[in-house]
Write a protein that holds these residues in place. Structure first.
Motif, mmCIF file in Angstrom:
data_model
loop_
_atom_site.group_PDB
_atom_site.id
_atom_site.type_symbol
_atom_site.label_atom_id
_atom_site.label_comp_id
_atom_site.label_asym_id
_atom_site.label_seq_id
_atom_site.Cartn_x
_atom_site.Cartn_y
_atom_site.Cartn_z
ATOM 1 N N LYS A 30 -5.562 -8.512 -11.482
ATOM 2 C CA LYS A 30 -5.546 -9.951 -11.181
ATOM 3 C C LYS A 30 -4.109 -10.403 -10.915
ATOM 4 N N GLU A 31 -3.163 -9.910 -11.692
ATOM 5 C CA GLU A 31 -1.752 -10.253 -11.470
ATOM 6 C C GLU A 31 -1.296 -9.786 -10.085
ATOM 7 N N GLU A 32 -1.745 -8.602 -9.650
ATOM 8 C CA GLU A 32 -1.401 -8.107 -8.314
ATOM 9 C C GLU A 32 -1.949 -9.029 -7.231
ATOM 10 N N VAL A 33 -3.206 -9.428 -7.393
ATOM 11 C CA VAL A 33 -3.847 -10.311 -6.416
ATOM 12 C C VAL A 33 -3.082 -11.628 -6.323
ATOM 13 N N ILE A 34 -2.755 -12.197 -7.464
ATOM 14 C CA ILE A 34 -2.026 -13.470 -7.486
ATOM 15 C C ILE A 34 -0.629 -13.296 -6.887
ATOM 16 N N ALA A 35 0.023 -12.169 -7.158
ATOM 17 C CA ALA A 35 1.364 -11.929 -6.615
ATOM 18 C C ALA A 35 1.332 -11.841 -5.086
ATOM 19 N N ILE A 36 0.301 -11.233 -4.532
ATOM 20 C CA ILE A 36 0.160 -11.138 -3.077
ATOM 21 C C ILE A 36 0.007 -12.541 -2.494
ATOM 22 N N HIS A 37 -0.802 -13.354 -3.142
ATOM 23 C CA HIS A 37 -0.977 -14.750 -2.742
ATOM 24 C C HIS A 37 0.348 -15.509 -2.843
ATOM 25 N N ASP A 38 1.018 -15.360 -3.984
ATOM 26 C CA ASP A 38 2.247 -16.108 -4.252
ATOM 27 C C ASP A 38 3.383 -15.753 -3.292
ATOM 28 N N GLU A 39 3.326 -14.561 -2.720
ATOM 29 C CA GLU A 39 4.372 -14.142 -1.790
ATOM 30 C C GLU A 39 4.413 -15.021 -0.550
ATOM 31 N N VAL A 40 3.249 -15.422 -0.043
ATOM 32 C CA VAL A 40 3.224 -16.191 1.201
ATOM 33 C C VAL A 40 2.863 -17.659 1.017
ATOM 34 N N ARG A 108 -13.614 -5.719 -12.165
ATOM 35 C CA ARG A 108 -12.759 -4.775 -11.440
ATOM 36 C C ARG A 108 -13.160 -4.721 -9.967
ATOM 37 N N ASP A 109 -14.450 -4.572 -9.696
ATOM 38 C CA ASP A 109 -14.921 -4.503 -8.309
ATOM 39 C C ASP A 109 -14.603 -5.792 -7.552
ATOM 40 N N TYR A 110 -14.795 -6.927 -8.212
ATOM 41 C CA TYR A 110 -14.498 -8.217 -7.594
ATOM 42 C C TYR A 110 -13.013 -8.322 -7.257
ATOM 43 N N LEU A 111 -12.157 -7.964 -8.208
ATOM 44 C CA LEU A 111 -10.713 -8.073 -7.985
ATOM 45 C C LEU A 111 -10.223 -7.096 -6.922
ATOM 46 N N LEU A 112 -10.818 -5.915 -6.861
ATOM 47 C CA LEU A 112 -10.456 -4.971 -5.792
ATOM 48 C C LEU A 112 -10.814 -5.545 -4.426
ATOM 49 N N GLU A 113 -11.967 -6.187 -4.339
ATOM 50 C CA GLU A 113 -12.381 -6.832 -3.090
ATOM 51 C C GLU A 113 -11.436 -7.984 -2.750
ATOM 52 N N GLN A 114 -11.081 -8.770 -3.751
ATOM 53 C CA GLN A 114 -10.175 -9.900 -3.530
ATOM 54 C C GLN A 114 -8.781 -9.431 -3.110
ATOM 55 N N LYS A 115 -8.361 -8.309 -3.646
ATOM 56 C CA LYS A 115 -7.051 -7.766 -3.265
ATOM 57 C C LYS A 115 -7.039 -7.430 -1.775
ATOM 58 N N ILE A 116 -8.098 -6.828 -1.295
ATOM 59 C CA ILE A 116 -8.208 -6.501 0.135
ATOM 60 C C ILE A 116 -8.179 -7.783 0.969
ATOM 61 N N LEU A 117 -8.933 -8.791 0.535
ATOM 62 C CA LEU A 117 -8.994 -10.047 1.284
ATOM 63 C C LEU A 117 -7.645 -10.764 1.317
ATOM 64 N N VAL A 118 -6.969 -10.839 0.170
ATOM 65 C CA VAL A 118 -5.703 -11.564 0.130
ATOM 66 C C VAL A 118 -4.592 -10.774 0.825
ATOM 67 N N GLU A 119 -4.700 -9.453 0.844
ATOM 68 C CA GLU A 119 -3.747 -8.654 1.617
ATOM 69 C C GLU A 119 -3.875 -8.967 3.110
ATOM 70 N N LYS A 120 -5.100 -9.167 3.572
ATOM 71 C CA LYS A 120 -5.313 -9.520 4.975
ATOM 72 C C LYS A 120 -4.742 -10.906 5.262
ATOM 73 N N VAL A 121 -4.985 -11.862 4.373
ATOM 74 C CA VAL A 121 -4.427 -13.207 4.530
ATOM 75 C C VAL A 121 -2.905 -13.118 4.604
ATOM 76 N N ASN A 122 -2.311 -12.376 3.691
ATOM 77 C CA ASN A 122 -0.865 -12.198 3.631
ATOM 78 C C ASN A 122 -0.347 -11.618 4.952
ATOM 79 N N ALA A 123 -0.987 -10.554 5.413
ATOM 80 C CA ALA A 123 -0.558 -9.885 6.654
ATOM 81 C C ALA A 123 -0.717 -10.802 7.865
#
Length: 139
Positions: A30-40, A108-123
């Motif tokens: 969850k911290e990773e997901v939030i950090a990806i969001h917080d970057e942009v 875990r599965d939800y957060l892994l999916e969210q990580k993929i989604l927020v990485e796309k938003v970030n990119a």
């Protein structure tokens, strides 16, 4: 009987230890997901400003002598900037921060999916901003 009892207690202890590890992994994820969001997220104002600047150039195309091909390119750029902006807010609206109704495995599965989604938003945000900055020399 005593062996069964020891086995049962050992199994319960093992499963609770695994659950604690999964909870820690989920917290870290969850911290990773939030950090990806917080970057942009701090770039959202610039992103919207870039979109407005491109739209202004499109509206002034005739007076600025911008070719129809360039106008078409600017429209794509404005669309990409707008879609990137909207993508962040779409992701934020659907992101769950509470997981009371989910098992640790589901979290875990939800957060892994969210990580993929927020990485796309970030990119998408970085790509559209980079394209604008390369074209107009702004940073």
């Amino acid at each position: 009987m005593k062996k069964s009892w020891i086995l049962l207690v050992s199994l319960i202890w093992f499963l609770s230890a695994c659950g604690d590890n999964l909870k820690k992994e989920n917290d870290s994820l969850k911290e990773e997901v939030i950090a990806i969001h917080d970057e942009v997220m701090p770039l959202m104002g610039d992103l919207k400003n870039y979109q407005k600047q491109v739209e202004k150039r499109i509206s002034q195309a005739d007076s600025l002598g911008i070719s129809p091909e360039e106008v078409a390119d600017l429209k794509v750029m404005a669309g990409d900037l707008g879609n990137s902006f909207e993508g962040m807010f779409v992701w934020m609206r659907q992101f769950k921060s509470s997981y009371d109704d989910m098992t640790d495995e589901q979290v875990r599965d939800y957060l892994l999916e969210q990580k993929i989604l927020v990485e796309k938003v970030n990119a998408d945000i970085k790509k559209s901003m980079d394209r604008y900055e390369a074209k107009f020399g702004e940073k």
